[in-house]
Design a protein around this motif. Structure first.
Motif, PDB file in Angstrom:
ATOM      1  N   ILE A 111       0.826  -1.214   0.000  1.00 24.28           N
ATOM      2  CA  ILE A 111       0.000   0.000   0.000  1.00 24.28           C
ATOM      3  C   ILE A 111       0.860   1.264   0.000  1.00 24.28           C
ATOM      4  N   GLY A 112       2.017   1.210   0.684  1.00 19.37           N
ATOM      5  CA  GLY A 112       2.918   2.372   0.722  1.00 19.37           C
ATOM      6  C   GLY A 112       3.434   2.745  -0.660  1.00 19.37           C
ATOM      7  N   SER A 113       3.748   1.717  -1.469  1.00 20.20           N
ATOM      8  CA  SER A 113       4.219   1.970  -2.838  1.00 20.20           C
ATOM      9  C   SER A 113       3.098   2.562  -3.689  1.00 20.20           C
ATOM     10  N   LEU A 114       1.886   2.055  -3.491  1.00 23.07           N
ATOM     11  CA  LEU A 114       0.735   2.567  -4.246  1.00 23.07           C
ATOM     12  C   LEU A 114       0.488   4.036  -3.900  1.00 23.07           C
ATOM     13  N   ILE A 115       0.563   4.356  -2.610  1.00 25.15           N
ATOM     14  CA  ILE A 115       0.387   5.747  -2.163  1.00 25.15           C
ATOM     15  C   ILE A 115       1.453   6.642  -2.789  1.00 25.15           C
ATOM     16  N   ARG A 116       2.687   6.143  -2.803  1.00 19.83           N
ATOM     17  CA  ARG A 116       3.799   6.915  -3.374  1.00 19.83           C
ATOM     18  C   ARG A 116       3.593   7.167  -4.878  1.00 19.83           C
ATOM     19  N   LEU A 117       3.133   6.156  -5.603  1.00 23.40           N
ATOM     20  CA  LEU A 117       2.895   6.309  -7.043  1.00 23.40           C
ATOM     21  C   LEU A 117       1.777   7.305  -7.319  1.00 23.40           C
ATOM     22  N   LEU A 118       0.692   7.216  -6.541  1.00 19.47           N
ATOM     23  CA  LEU A 118      -0.457   8.107  -6.756  1.00 19.47           C
ATOM     24  C   LEU A 118      -0.142   9.552  -6.375  1.00 19.47           C
ATOM     25  N   LYS A 119       0.856   9.723  -5.519  1.00 15.91           N
ATOM     26  CA  LYS A 119       1.276  11.079  -5.132  1.00 15.91           C
ATOM     27  C   LYS A 119       1.764  11.865  -6.348  1.00 15.91           C
ATOM     28  N   GLU A 120       2.312  11.159  -7.333  1.00 18.77           N
ATOM     29  CA  GLU A 120       2.797  11.800  -8.561  1.00 18.77           C
ATOM     30  C   GLU A 120       1.667  12.505  -9.323  1.00 18.77           C
ATOM     31  N   PHE A 121       0.427  12.082  -9.067  1.00 18.43           N
ATOM     32  CA  PHE A 121      -0.723  12.663  -9.767  1.00 18.43           C
ATOM     33  C   PHE A 121      -1.539  13.585  -8.867  1.00 18.43           C
ATOM     34  N   GLY A 122      -1.017  13.851  -7.656  1.00 18.76           N
ATOM     35  CA  GLY A 122      -1.699  14.762  -6.744  1.00 18.76           C
ATOM     36  C   GLY A 122      -2.767  14.114  -5.881  1.00 18.76           C
ATOM     37  N   HIS A 123      -2.797  12.779  -5.802  1.00 14.32           N
ATOM     38  CA  HIS A 123      -3.763  12.086  -4.945  1.00 14.32           C
ATOM     39  C   HIS A 123      -3.124  11.848  -3.577  1.00 14.32           C
ATOM     40  N   ASN A 124      -3.809  12.262  -2.496  1.00 15.46           N
ATOM     41  CA  ASN A 124      -3.205  12.103  -1.167  1.00 15.46           C
ATOM     42  C   ASN A 124      -3.468  10.711  -0.594  1.00 15.46           C
ATOM     43  N   GLU A 125      -2.812  10.431   0.518  1.00 17.15           N
ATOM     44  CA  GLU A 125      -2.877   9.089   1.123  1.00 17.15           C
ATOM     45  C   GLU A 125      -4.302   8.684   1.477  1.00 17.15           C
ATOM     46  N   GLN A 126      -5.052   9.608   2.047  1.00 21.61           N
ATOM     47  CA  GLN A 126      -6.419   9.283   2.455  1.00 21.61           C
ATOM     48  C   GLN A 126      -7.277   8.888   1.243  1.00 21.61           C
ATOM     49  N   ALA A 127      -7.135   9.630   0.147  1.00 28.59           N
ATOM     50  CA  ALA A 127      -7.903   9.335  -1.072  1.00 28.59           C
ATOM     51  C   ALA A 127      -7.569   7.936  -1.590  1.00 28.59           C
ATOM     52  N   VAL A 128      -6.279   7.570  -1.530  1.00 23.14           N
ATOM     53  CA  VAL A 128      -5.861   6.244  -2.001  1.00 23.14           C
ATOM     54  C   VAL A 128      -6.458   5.153  -1.117  1.00 23.14           C
ATOM     55  N   ARG A 129      -6.397   5.349   0.204  1.00 19.70           N
ATOM     56  CA  ARG A 129      -6.926   4.331   1.128  1.00 19.70           C
ATOM     57  C   ARG A 129      -8.436   4.156   0.963  1.00 19.70           C
ATOM     58  N   VAL A 130      -9.157   5.263   0.755  1.00 19.91           N
ATOM     59  CA  VAL A 130     -10.610   5.194   0.547  1.00 19.91           C
ATOM     60  C   VAL A 130     -10.911   4.446  -0.753  1.00 19.91           C
ATOM     61  N   ALA A 131     -10.160   4.764  -1.813  1.00 16.31           N
ATOM     62  CA  ALA A 131     -10.379   4.123  -3.117  1.00 16.31           C
ATOM     63  C   ALA A 131     -10.080   2.623  -3.047  1.00 16.31           C
ATOM     64  N   VAL A 132      -8.993   2.269  -2.348  1.00 18.71           N
ATOM     65  CA  VAL A 132      -8.613   0.859  -2.192  1.00 18.71           C
ATOM     66  C   VAL A 132      -9.691   0.104  -1.415  1.00 18.71           C
ATOM     67  N   SER A 133     -10.214   0.727  -0.371  1.00 20.82           N
ATOM     68  CA  SER A 133     -11.279   0.122   0.430  1.00 20.82           C
ATOM     69  C   SER A 133     -12.507  -0.152  -0.436  1.00 20.82           C
ATOM     70  N   ARG A 134     -12.826   0.782  -1.306  1.00 21.46           N
ATOM     71  CA  ARG A 134     -13.977   0.615  -2.196  1.00 21.46           C
ATOM     72  C   ARG A 134     -13.749  -0.516  -3.193  1.00 21.46           C
ATOM     73  N   MET A 135     -12.532  -0.588  -3.735  1.00 23.29           N
ATOM     74  CA  MET A 135     -12.203  -1.649  -4.689  1.00 23.29           C
ATOM     75  C   MET A 135     -12.248  -3.025  -4.029  1.00 23.29           C
ATOM     76  N   LEU A 136     -11.874  -3.071  -2.737  1.00 23.21           N
ATOM     77  CA  LEU A 136     -11.973  -4.322  -1.966  1.00 23.21           C
ATOM     78  C   LEU A 136     -13.426  -4.779  -1.878  1.00 23.21           C
ATOM     79  N   LYS A 137     -14.303  -3.832  -1.509  1.00 22.16           N
ATOM     80  CA  LYS A 137     -15.727  -4.156  -1.347  1.00 22.16           C
ATOM     81  C   LYS A 137     -16.348  -4.602  -2.667  1.00 22.16           C
ATOM     82  N   GLN A 138     -15.866  -4.038  -3.770  1.00 26.95           N
ATOM     83  CA  GLN A 138     -16.432  -4.367  -5.083  1.00 26.95           C
ATOM     84  C   GLN A 138     -15.839  -5.648  -5.687  1.00 26.95           C
ATOM     85  N   GLY A 139     -14.870  -6.242  -4.986  1.00 38.11           N
ATOM     86  CA  GLY A 139     -14.325  -7.521  -5.436  1.00 38.11           C
ATOM     87  C   GLY A 139     -13.250  -7.444  -6.499  1.00 38.11           C
ATOM     88  N   TRP A 140     -12.681  -6.229  -6.722  1.00 41.32           N
ATOM     89  CA  TRP A 140     -11.631  -6.094  -7.736  1.00 41.32           C
ATOM     90  C   TRP A 140     -10.262  -6.503  -7.193  1.00 41.32           C
TER      91      TRP A 140
END
Length: 293
Positions: free
Chosen positions: A26-55
């Motif tokens: 997850i730390g690497s994913l957060i670091r990669l998304l930072k390049e596009f201006g997405h903060n850590e909280q946004a990444v964690r929320v998005a990942v949580s949603r993708m988990l619930k949706q079965g992706w």
């Protein structure tokens, strides 16, 4: 921003992580998304949603959380990649696939979800509850029937069209291809300029690996949107002024000049704190495995 973050994560999984064992800290994913201006909280929320949706699924290793694509996620990524990196339209067998359904009102949510899935797969809405496609989508339809448990409400046909109109009349009734042509025109206008500018800068070594990673990911992210509006019709059914093939060639050429430096940057972030470093040996960033003539 939330939906945009989730969509960007999908792009990064499809274009990068998928070729490195499908799993990332997850730390690497957060670091990669930072390049596009997405903060850590946004990444964690998005990942949580993708988990619930079965992706994706998660697993702990020590005190670290890793996320990997589920079978559903892998199937979606590979189906998308096979379509997005195709340079030429499909060959046609002359048959039409027809999916008809009557889903009861109490299952309205299933009906709405199914509609989105059919659009994504390239079906056209011929009339209410009747969807058509010239492409061989039997496997996709079977999976949708199983996924939504709608065997009792659907019928699927493979058929010939014998008139009284011609095939192009079916296309005009079921898809809005003039809008797709406009969107391709916008893509070509925007990215042909960037391609020329970046080609020169990259050749002179004046563009960093991180910048190439951002540009390549944005390019794929933007081009991936055509999956939702371009049904991937065979060449026999395309309009005379079809510019999708020009856009596909531009995308491919631009992708290739960004590919190697972008992959170098991804690998540098991915390797940090990832004990599961695993690269698909057949993967060559420049000769993308999904690019088909």
């Amino acid at each position: 921003m939330g939906e945009n973050t989730r969509s960007m994560i999908f792009t990064i999984y499809g274009d990068h992580i998928h070729h490195y064992g499908n799993k990332i800290w997850i730390g690497s994913l957060i670091r990669l998304l930072k390049e596009f201006g997405h903060n850590e909280q946004a990444v964690r929320v998005a990942v949580s949603r993708m988990l619930k949706q079965g992706w994706i699924q998660s697993e702990k290793q020590g005190n670290k959380s890793y996320y990997f694509l589920t079978d559903q996620g892998i199937n979606r990524i590979e189906e998308a990649a096979n379509r997005i990196f195709k340079l030429k339209p499909n060959e046609w067998d002359g048959k039409w696939r027809i999916l008809m359904y009557t889903i009861p009102e109490e299952k309205r949510q299933i009906r709405d979800d199914l509609r989105q899935e059919l659009l994504w797969s390239g079906f056209g809405s011929f009339s209410n509850g009747c969807w058509i496609s010239p492409n061989n989508l039997e496997k996709e339809v079977k999976l949708l029937i199983e996924k939504y448990d709608i065997r009792d409400y659907v019928d699927f046909f493979v058929s010939d069209y014998i008139g009284p109109k011609d095939h192009h009349a079916l296309v005009e009734k079921s898809w809005h291809l003039d809008q797709v042509v406009e969107r391709y025109e916008e893509f070509i206008e925007m990215y042909s300029k960037q391609y020329i500018a970046h080609q020169s800068i990259i050749n002179q070594g004046e563009m960093s690996d991180a910048e190439c990673f951002v540009e390549r990911t944005k390019l794929v992210h933007e081009y991936r949107k055509f999956l939702f509006i371009n049904p991937g019709l065979p060449k026999e059914l395309l309009p005379a002024k079809w510019n999708g093939t020009i856009a596909a060639t531009l995308f491919n050429q631009y992708y290739q000049i960004l590919a190697e430096p972008a992959s170098r940057f991804f690998e540098s972030i991915f390797k940090e704190n990832n004990d599961l470093w695993k690269k698909d040996e057949s993967y060559d960033a420049k000769q993308h495995p999904y690019i088909t003539q």
